[in-house]
Design a protein around this motif. Structure first.
Motif, PDB file in Angstrom:
ATOM      1  N   ALA A  69       2.958   8.553 -22.332  1.00 20.54           N
ATOM      2  CA  ALA A  69       3.128   8.262 -20.900  1.00 20.54           C
ATOM      3  C   ALA A  69       2.081   9.048 -20.115  1.00 20.54           C
ATOM      4  O   ALA A  69       1.770  10.199 -20.460  1.00 20.54           O
ATOM      5  N   GLU A  70       1.570   8.440 -19.048  1.00 20.10           N
ATOM      6  CA  GLU A  70       0.468   9.050 -18.272  1.00 20.10           C
ATOM      7  C   GLU A  70       0.844  10.412 -17.697  1.00 20.10           C
ATOM      8  O   GLU A  70      -0.015  11.245 -17.448  1.00 20.10           O
ATOM      9  N   GLY A  71       2.140  10.648 -17.526  1.00 20.57           N
ATOM     10  CA  GLY A  71       2.577  11.920 -16.937  1.00 20.57           C
ATOM     11  C   GLY A  71       2.922  12.974 -17.975  1.00 20.57           C
ATOM     12  O   GLY A  71       3.342  14.081 -17.632  1.00 20.57           O
ATOM     13  N   SER A 109       0.864  -1.193   0.000  1.00 28.18           N
ATOM     14  CA  SER A 109       0.000   0.000   0.000  1.00 28.18           C
ATOM     15  C   SER A 109       0.891   1.231   0.000  1.00 28.18           C
ATOM     16  O   SER A 109       2.116   1.138   0.106  1.00 28.18           O
ATOM     17  N   ARG A 110       0.258   2.363  -0.166  1.00 28.94           N
ATOM     18  CA  ARG A 110       0.964   3.637  -0.021  1.00 28.94           C
ATOM     19  C   ARG A 110       0.582   4.178   1.353  1.00 28.94           C
ATOM     20  O   ARG A 110      -0.589   4.414   1.616  1.00 28.94           O
ATOM     21  N   SER A 111       1.563   4.312   2.233  1.00 28.68           N
ATOM     22  CA  SER A 111       1.271   4.706   3.619  1.00 28.68           C
ATOM     23  C   SER A 111       1.704   6.153   3.862  1.00 28.68           C
ATOM     24  O   SER A 111       2.614   6.662   3.217  1.00 28.68           O
ATOM     25  N   ILE A 134       7.484  -0.507 -11.480  1.00 26.36           N
ATOM     26  CA  ILE A 134       7.434  -0.660 -12.947  1.00 26.36           C
ATOM     27  C   ILE A 134       7.920   0.611 -13.634  1.00 26.36           C
ATOM     28  O   ILE A 134       8.264   0.601 -14.800  1.00 26.36           O
ATOM     29  N   ASP A 135       7.995   1.721 -12.893  1.00 24.86           N
ATOM     30  CA  ASP A 135       8.328   3.009 -13.521  1.00 24.86           C
ATOM     31  C   ASP A 135       9.787   3.131 -13.926  1.00 24.86           C
ATOM     32  O   ASP A 135      10.126   3.975 -14.769  1.00 24.86           O
ATOM     33  N   ASN A 136      10.666   2.399 -13.255  1.00 18.46           N
ATOM     34  CA  ASN A 136      12.119   2.484 -13.494  1.00 18.46           C
ATOM     35  C   ASN A 136      12.650   3.901 -13.262  1.00 18.46           C
ATOM     36  O   ASN A 136      13.642   4.310 -13.864  1.00 18.46           O
ATOM     37  N   GLY A 179      -3.168   0.764 -18.210  1.00 16.58           N
ATOM     38  CA  GLY A 179      -3.438   0.760 -16.765  1.00 16.58           C
ATOM     39  C   GLY A 179      -2.743  -0.343 -15.987  1.00 16.58           C
ATOM     40  O   GLY A 179      -1.572  -0.627 -16.164  1.00 16.58           O
ATOM     41  N   TYR A 180      -3.513  -1.009 -15.129  1.00 13.43           N
ATOM     42  CA  TYR A 180      -2.955  -1.962 -14.163  1.00 13.43           C
ATOM     43  C   TYR A 180      -2.557  -3.287 -14.791  1.00 13.43           C
ATOM     44  O   TYR A 180      -1.907  -4.110 -14.143  1.00 13.43           O
ATOM     45  N   LEU A 181      -2.891  -3.463 -16.072  1.00 17.42           N
ATOM     46  CA  LEU A 181      -2.385  -4.653 -16.751  1.00 17.42           C
ATOM     47  C   LEU A 181      -0.855  -4.638 -16.768  1.00 17.42           C
ATOM     48  O   LEU A 181      -0.207  -5.661 -16.882  1.00 17.42           O
ATOM     49  N   GLN A 182      -0.277  -3.424 -16.641  1.00 20.05           N
ATOM     50  CA  GLN A 182       1.187  -3.326 -16.682  1.00 20.05           C
ATOM     51  C   GLN A 182       1.829  -3.806 -15.383  1.00 20.05           C
ATOM     52  O   GLN A 182       3.045  -3.972 -15.299  1.00 20.05           O
ATOM     53  N   ARG A 183       1.026  -3.994 -14.361  1.00 22.55           N
ATOM     54  CA  ARG A 183       1.595  -4.344 -13.052  1.00 22.55           C
ATOM     55  C   ARG A 183       1.371  -5.791 -12.645  1.00 22.55           C
ATOM     56  O   ARG A 183       1.943  -6.258 -11.672  1.00 22.55           O
ATOM     57  N   CYS A 184       0.518  -6.500 -13.409  1.00 22.88           N
ATOM     58  CA  CYS A 184       0.102  -7.817 -12.893  1.00 22.88           C
ATOM     59  C   CYS A 184       0.433  -8.974 -13.827  1.00 22.88           C
ATOM     60  O   CYS A 184      -0.050 -10.080 -13.629  1.00 22.88           O
TER      61      CYS A 184
HETATM   62  O1  F6P Z   1       4.450   3.685  -9.257  1.00 25.54           O
HETATM   63  C1  F6P Z   1       3.866   2.665  -9.989  1.00 25.54           C
HETATM   64  C2  F6P Z   1       2.546   3.135 -10.540  1.00 25.54           C
HETATM   65  O2  F6P Z   1       1.958   2.101 -11.262  1.00 25.54           O
HETATM   66  C3  F6P Z   1       2.645   4.363 -11.429  1.00 25.54           C
HETATM   67  O3  F6P Z   1       3.113   4.058 -12.728  1.00 25.54           O
HETATM   68  C4  F6P Z   1       1.229   4.857 -11.394  1.00 25.54           C
HETATM   69  O4  F6P Z   1       1.088   6.230 -11.712  1.00 25.54           O
HETATM   70  C5  F6P Z   1       0.874   4.604  -9.918  1.00 25.54           C
HETATM   71  O5  F6P Z   1       1.659   3.510  -9.488  1.00 25.54           O
HETATM   72  C6  F6P Z   1      -0.583   4.289  -9.674  1.00 25.54           C
HETATM   73  O6  F6P Z   1      -0.736   4.301  -8.264  1.00 25.54           O
HETATM   74  P1  F6P Z   1      -1.919   3.477  -7.543  1.00 25.54           P
HETATM   75  O7  F6P Z   1      -1.579   2.025  -7.626  1.00 25.54           O
HETATM   76  O8  F6P Z   1      -1.878   4.008  -6.130  1.00 25.54           O
HETATM   77  O9  F6P Z   1      -3.179   3.809  -8.294  1.00 25.54           O
END
Ligand code: F6P
Length: 342
Positions: free
Chosen positions: A222-224, A71-73, A126-128, A272-277
């Protein structure tokens, strides 16, 4: 050290479980007890702490996510928070901590180390975008997933004479975008590090469609990223738990702008979150194993306040004070490659 702890924090990333497995296996070999901290820093304060044995990590080298959850704390945002963490760690007899995470997480690692509690970092995001290491765990699996998506999306873009905008993650940097763009042969990579205007993008599209006779185009954003005139400004003031702008949506806005300005049919796919899982690739499993093995040695060897970073081909000890608060941004060389060969 007879008992150490491991914690995962920040966004999950493929390979995180391989990090946990590596530390658990080293502990088993050395007769050191490993305590897993579940649900990150908030879980520590809530005593969600239990032993992790070699049996607990069987088979997880190949799985996405984190068995410890994450989580983000908001812990460590306030002066004195590190003392709260130290008390909670001591309560469970934890003598040293391995922190698996990105920029935010490694800020916590450094604060703990500076407060006198042995702590080391494993670079995972995943951001590197973490300084001090060429690669972070999870990044290359995310690039692999985005490349595969680009390969597939090209078929539908070509079938419908469309401009396909693909929005990828990366927070404030464009590493995922440039590497996926090069590997996936996209026609443009739009990233936060290098300015662009919507006119630039439209001119390149018109060159492709009207001069080169192409009937479709692939654009990775890129999202940013944001155009230099701020037309694509997004987020709309929404912030995450740490008060940082919530990103996402720039791709949709770009597709609409391109349709209006060029008349070409445009659509957006946000990965989106497909990049993380996705299941970690072999490269990420090996990177996770190498940096976590090094972090274990740093911690048990008394080198607190260090990150196990990939420098060239070697995994080295990198002082967290030289890492925290910085961002590894895309270099002109990579951007040039993405523009030429994307
Ligand atoms: O830091 C990894 C990341 O996936 C970023 O690329 C993205 O902007 C952020 O987390 C999304 O955060 P959360 O999972 O809190 O929605």
């Amino acid at each position: 050290m007879k008992r150490i702890g491991i914690i995962t924090s920040g966004g999950d990333a493929p390979g995180t479980n391989a990090c946990i497995r590596t530390v658990a296996r080293r502990c088993a070999y050395d007769g050191v007890e490993l305590m897993g901290i579940f649900d990150s820093w908030d879980g520590l304060l809530a005593d969600e702490v239990r032993p992790i044995t070699r049996d607990d990590v069987t088979g997880i080298v190949a799985t996405a996510g984190t068995m410890l959850r994450s989580s983000r704390s908001r812990l460590f945002l306030h002066a004195g928070d590190e003392e709260k963490a130290k008390v909670a760690l001591a309560k469970h007899g934890i003598e040293g901590l391995v922190v698996v995470g990105g920029n935010g997480s490694q800020t916590a690692t450094l604060k703990l180390a500076e407060a006198g509690f042995p702590a080391v970092g494993v670079p995972k995001t995943i951001d590197n975008d973490l300084a001090g290491t060429e690669l972070t765990v999870g990044f290359l699996t995310a690039v692999e997933m985005c490349t595969h998506a680009l390969d597939n999306l090209r078929a539908t873009a070509e079938s419908h004479n469309r401009v396909m905008v693909v929005e990828v993650m990366g927070r404030n940097v464009g590493w995922i975008a440039v590497e996926a763009s090069i590997a996936g042969g996209a026609d443009m990579a739009l990233i936060p590090e290098f300015p662009f205007t919507l006119d630039d993008v439209c001119d390149k599209l018109k060159l492709r469609h009207e001069k080169l006779g192409r009937n479709y185009s692939m654009i990775v954003i890129a999202e940013g990223a944001n155009d230099s005139e701020g037309v694509l400004a997004t987020a709309g003031g929404v912030t995450d738990k740490l008060g940082r702008p919530k990103l996402g949506g720039v791709g949709q806005l770009l597709a609409r702008e391109l349709e209006t300005r060029t008349g070409y049919d445009a659509r957006c796919t946000t990965l989106g979150y497909l990049q993380r899982c996705a299941a970690p690739t072999a490269v990420d499993r090996i990177l996770a194993t190498r940096v976590s093995d090094k972090a274990y040695d740093l911690l048990t060897g008394g080198q607190s306040g260090m990150l196990a970073g990939l420098r060239g081909f070697e995994v080295q000890a990198v002082a967290l004070k030289d890492v925290v608060g910085k961002e590894k941004r895309v270099t002109p060389e990579y951007y040039r490659l993405a523009q030429l060969f994307g």
